[in-house]
Design a protein around this motif. Structure first.
Motif, PDB file in Angstrom:
ATOM      1  N   GLY A  29       0.837  -1.197   0.000  1.00  0.00           N
ATOM      2  CA  GLY A  29       0.000   0.000   0.000  1.00  0.00           C
ATOM      3  C   GLY A  29       0.873   1.249   0.000  1.00  0.00           C
ATOM      4  N   ILE A  30       0.267   2.343   0.395  1.00  0.00           N
ATOM      5  CA  ILE A  30       0.937   3.645   0.335  1.00  0.00           C
ATOM      6  C   ILE A  30       2.270   3.638   1.082  1.00  0.00           C
ATOM      7  CG2 ILE A  30       0.679   6.074   0.912  1.00  0.00           C
ATOM      8  CD1 ILE A  30      -2.379   5.549   0.864  1.00  0.00           C
ATOM      9  N   GLN A  32       4.381   1.619   1.185  1.00  0.00           N
ATOM     10  CA  GLN A  32       4.699   0.261   1.655  1.00  0.00           C
ATOM     11  C   GLN A  32       4.878   0.221   3.165  1.00  0.00           C
ATOM     12  OE1 GLN A  32       4.194  -1.908  -0.388  1.00  0.00           O
ATOM     13  NE2 GLN A  32       4.633  -1.077  -2.407  1.00  0.00           N
ATOM     14  N   PHE A 127      -0.231   6.971   5.304  1.00  0.00           N
ATOM     15  CA  PHE A 127      -1.162   8.058   5.044  1.00  0.00           C
ATOM     16  C   PHE A 127      -0.420   9.054   4.162  1.00  0.00           C
ATOM     17  CE2 PHE A 127      -3.344  12.033   5.899  1.00  0.00           C
ATOM     18  CZ  PHE A 127      -4.680  11.663   5.888  1.00  0.00           C
ATOM     19  N   GLY A 140      -4.871   7.273  13.350  1.00  0.00           N
ATOM     20  CA  GLY A 140      -5.635   6.081  13.697  1.00  0.00           C
ATOM     21  C   GLY A 140      -7.044   6.081  13.129  1.00  0.00           C
ATOM     22  N   ARG A 160      -6.770  14.799  11.770  1.00  0.00           N
ATOM     23  CA  ARG A 160      -6.264  15.017  10.419  1.00  0.00           C
ATOM     24  C   ARG A 160      -6.221  16.512  10.134  1.00  0.00           C
ATOM     25  NH1 ARG A 160      -8.147  10.674  11.039  1.00  0.00           N
ATOM     26  NH2 ARG A 160      -7.623   8.754   9.937  1.00  0.00           N
ATOM     27  N   GLY A 166     -10.962   8.766   3.336  1.00  0.00           N
ATOM     28  CA  GLY A 166     -11.264   7.344   3.473  1.00  0.00           C
ATOM     29  C   GLY A 166      -9.997   6.523   3.522  1.00  0.00           C
ATOM     30  N   ILE A 167     -10.144   5.230   3.610  1.00  0.00           N
ATOM     31  CA  ILE A 167      -9.003   4.320   3.570  1.00  0.00           C
ATOM     32  C   ILE A 167      -9.318   3.281   2.501  1.00  0.00           C
ATOM     33  CG2 ILE A 167      -7.473   2.785   4.857  1.00  0.00           C
ATOM     34  CD1 ILE A 167      -8.581   3.995   7.447  1.00  0.00           C
ATOM     35  N   VAL A 168      -8.503   3.275   1.455  1.00  0.00           N
ATOM     36  CA  VAL A 168      -8.756   2.420   0.298  1.00  0.00           C
ATOM     37  C   VAL A 168      -8.097   1.056   0.490  1.00  0.00           C
ATOM     38  CG1 VAL A 168      -8.380   2.184  -2.200  1.00  0.00           C
ATOM     39  CG2 VAL A 168      -8.877   4.428  -1.228  1.00  0.00           C
ATOM     40  N   GLY A 194       4.732   8.977   0.370  1.00  0.00           N
ATOM     41  CA  GLY A 194       4.011   8.017  -0.450  1.00  0.00           C
ATOM     42  C   GLY A 194       4.776   7.545  -1.668  1.00  0.00           C
TER      43      GLY A 194
ATOM     44  N   PRO B  60     -14.037   0.259  -3.207  1.00  0.00           N
ATOM     45  CA  PRO B  60     -13.467  -0.588  -2.148  1.00  0.00           C
ATOM     46  C   PRO B  60     -12.743   0.226  -1.091  1.00  0.00           C
ATOM     47  CG  PRO B  60     -12.063  -0.664  -4.079  1.00  0.00           C
ATOM     48  CD  PRO B  60     -13.228   0.224  -4.439  1.00  0.00           C
ATOM     49  N   GLN B  61     -13.487   0.890  -0.246  1.00  0.00           N
ATOM     50  CA  GLN B  61     -12.865   1.738   0.770  1.00  0.00           C
ATOM     51  C   GLN B  61     -13.809   1.953   1.930  1.00  0.00           C
ATOM     52  OE1 GLN B  61     -13.125   5.423  -2.003  1.00  0.00           O
ATOM     53  NE2 GLN B  61     -13.443   6.129   0.080  1.00  0.00           N
ATOM     54  N   VAL B  62     -13.250   2.348   3.049  1.00  0.00           N
ATOM     55  CA  VAL B  62     -14.101   2.782   4.154  1.00  0.00           C
ATOM     56  C   VAL B  62     -14.048   4.298   4.229  1.00  0.00           C
ATOM     57  CG1 VAL B  62     -13.976   0.696   5.564  1.00  0.00           C
ATOM     58  CG2 VAL B  62     -12.213   2.461   5.812  1.00  0.00           C
TER      59      VAL B  62
END
Lengths: 251, 251, 251, 251
Positions: A29-30, A32, A127, A140, A160, A166-168, A194, B60-62
């Protein structure tokens, strides 16, 4: 007909008795960040491999080991047990290539957690902020409000700079889907530019996670591991680039 | 195996008796007109949430709530009851990410309408014209000819400047698919530039809809709501942009 | 759950007795040649509508009739009967949006042909050459070698300037898939620039087809029909463009 | 409903008795190396066609033979038998158009191998390096460590200039999926620029393969065959380009 997803446990898994296990997810992911932290912990704790996951939602290719052995893209399950603690790790080569596959795989991971009677899931990620970060914070997310204070007590922030978002992918979907199964889950995200494998973000996440699960892991070799991972990813991306161009041409 | 779509009614729904209910759909779309009108009505009428819809056809995300709570992308059902009137609202975060998912979700919405014995469906949307509009008109579409005069009587027009055209996504497909189930359905589209959340187009649609269903709703706070929604969408799009770049890089 | 494809015959179809019917396919495609020829023949022969096909492989939208009536994207079956001849026409708004959908729909069309005991299928299309063509030729393809001489006897050519190549979509797949069901099928393709609805290419195809099936159709109004079709397609494309941009933005 | 994949054996196949057969896969791919080698061997050995594979994961089009005969895109099985040797070839027009289709097709190929009691699979391909190569090497991959020495004994190298990487598509997935069925499989990849049908890379692969399976094939006509194949592919790509533009426009 090939199955959408196959989960295979190794023979050594039959002898194990898991006591209130936790599950740590660290897929690509982002930056890694999640992958780096989870694989580093597996390495440092000498966790034992207990299972493999294959799926047709992974990219359609095999991965070449250094000795020329080809193997399917896969995710792996590792187990660390010591002093009454059982920690299951979920790591791997890839996430899904399609939106629907993301849901189906994430639900499969939650089903595994339910079968193993996992008490709490930790998903790890980066993130992305798009620029270099000094002293990256750990952000978190939780799938139940009651889980927030424990995270804040080890310095995880919920502030934030930009609201919403969101979190993909797996790190996010596991939170949403495990809630439906009644499993507690939290996500720890290290701030990262990232663009590269980010050992600084990983160190922040590792530090917070170690405190949360009371399992100290020496972070001093994270830089070495990040360098190795960066090299491995670069060569894989290079290899795929050449092939994809060709496949597009002939497809 | 995860279901394509899950529809869950909340416990409070069991006590309800719906009398000749109507269904108002306001999912994300052009200029967010439908979403803005439906969510504004829910807010102003203090409609009660009665159900949730999840689907692997959503992205596909929250989604992160302000307090760090992560939840799956979803659509929601709300109910307003007063003076013998039963109004069900269908709103949500997203539409389908695939063409086939659009059909499957829209048919699910029509199935819900049939189960609730809905007498008439109103789908709301924007009609993108690509430039700013003063005094936006409301354009109509129907799934049965007999439904047209009622719309015209409240000022809805059927005279497009350009003939032909279509309605993409849920607002359109619900009209087509509900006809096959014998449910009356109309679509109200406010003219909009299409580039921003458009409270002017929403006001026009709200005004026509209020007359049609004989349920007055004070439009004076639409601007505030539009500003909030614009901000929420911007931050979500920002967040996704960063992540998508990364996921493309590592996928 | 919504079906992949639904085929519905109208009530009038029950009274019909088809005698050695032929099927003419003219769905949207290059230069709209096939669509133009088939819809023109339906119009000039006053063929009667006998059925409708809906599918979630079509684009997820409804089409607005001039009177504001919204209907699902669809394909249609028409029947012309006279002097012992039975001709079934397959026309419609769209082809599939996905590769797999193309196969599934084309096989459904062949299943319809088999059920109706169709003796021969004619699929119509354009052959894009990328520049304006004077006196466009008609190129042929067959799913059985024995079918070629009949085509050549009415001036259809099998001499491409470039060897090889293929036929994309329904016009091609029907040839391949009907062969597996033992149904004879040929494809007639009018040379066309490919950029606009092309009445010249359509006139060439119509002329060859009329001779092959011994059914003269006056071609003099093809230009008018092409102009109408061009206008309808333009407005549909315009409408979709605006909507798609928006849907991408909010999706 | 059309099947995902259909495998049909020709009538002549019933009379055959295969003795410890090997399977050689040469589907389209980088530099068309695998396709060129396998089709050339079929030609030179006068192998006999024994089966056909059709699938909705192939591109949705028919292919036009020189005589105007249209046929579905397909893969083909050929058999060569002589002196107690049984060699099955898998060649064809296309690979899958989707990631999931790649897995499903590759697993089908492995199922065929299992049914035919294949003892060893050889998948052939190109290894794209992006620049012209003098004296192209043959790189190897295996699905079991024990298979490596035999390859090295005929000059196949396992020393990549860049470590890591993968093998995309059938040539790779067959290695991974056949391992699960207990079938030995190796991949031979000729170094190639990747931009054109590459007879030099093919000659290197053919030479290594001939030694491995002890079946000499005269390589002198590889250049002619490559030139023919290049021409056929060019005309197919040309044809598809024109059609796709149009289909995008009207889809």
């Amino acid at each position: 007909m090939i199955e959408d997803i196959t989960v295979r446990y190794l023979d050594n898994f039959r002898e194990k008795t898991l006591v209130d296990p936790i599950l740590i997810e660290g897929l690509p992911g982002i930056g890694q960040v999640g992958k780096l932290v989870a694989e580093y912990m597996i390495h440092m704790l000498a966790a034992e491999k207990i299972g493999e996951i294959h799926s047709l939602y992974f990219p359609p290719q095999v991965i070449l080991e250094v000795d020329g052995l080809a193997r399917l893209a896969r995710n792996e399950l590792f187990l660390y047990q010591s002093g009454g603690k059982s920690v299951v790790f979920l790591v791997g080569d890839h996430q899904s290539t399609s939106g629907e596959g993301h849901y189906i795989l994430a639900d499969c991971y939650c089903e595994i957690a339910e079968e193993l009677k996992v008490k709490q899931i930790y998903t790890l990620g980066g993130f992305g902020v798009g620029h270099l970060v000094n002293g990256p914070r750990v952000l978190g997310a939780v799938n139940k409000k009651e889980l927030r204070p424990a995270l804040e007590s080890v310095g995880v922030t919920f502030d934030r700079d930009e609201p919403g978002g969101g979190i993909v992918g797996a790190a996010g979907l596991i939170l949403g889907l495990s809630a439906q199964r009644g499993i507690d889950a939290v996500c720890l995200m290290g701030e990262t530019s990232g663009y590269l494998v980010d050992p600084m973000a990983a160190a922040s996440v590792l530090s917070a996670l170690s405190k949360l699960i009371d399992l100290p892991v020496d972070p001093t070799k994270l830089n070495d591991r990040a360098a190795e991972m960066e090299k491995a990813i670069e060569s894989m991306v290079e290899g795929e680039k050449g092939k994809d161009e060709e496949l597009n041409y002939i497809g």
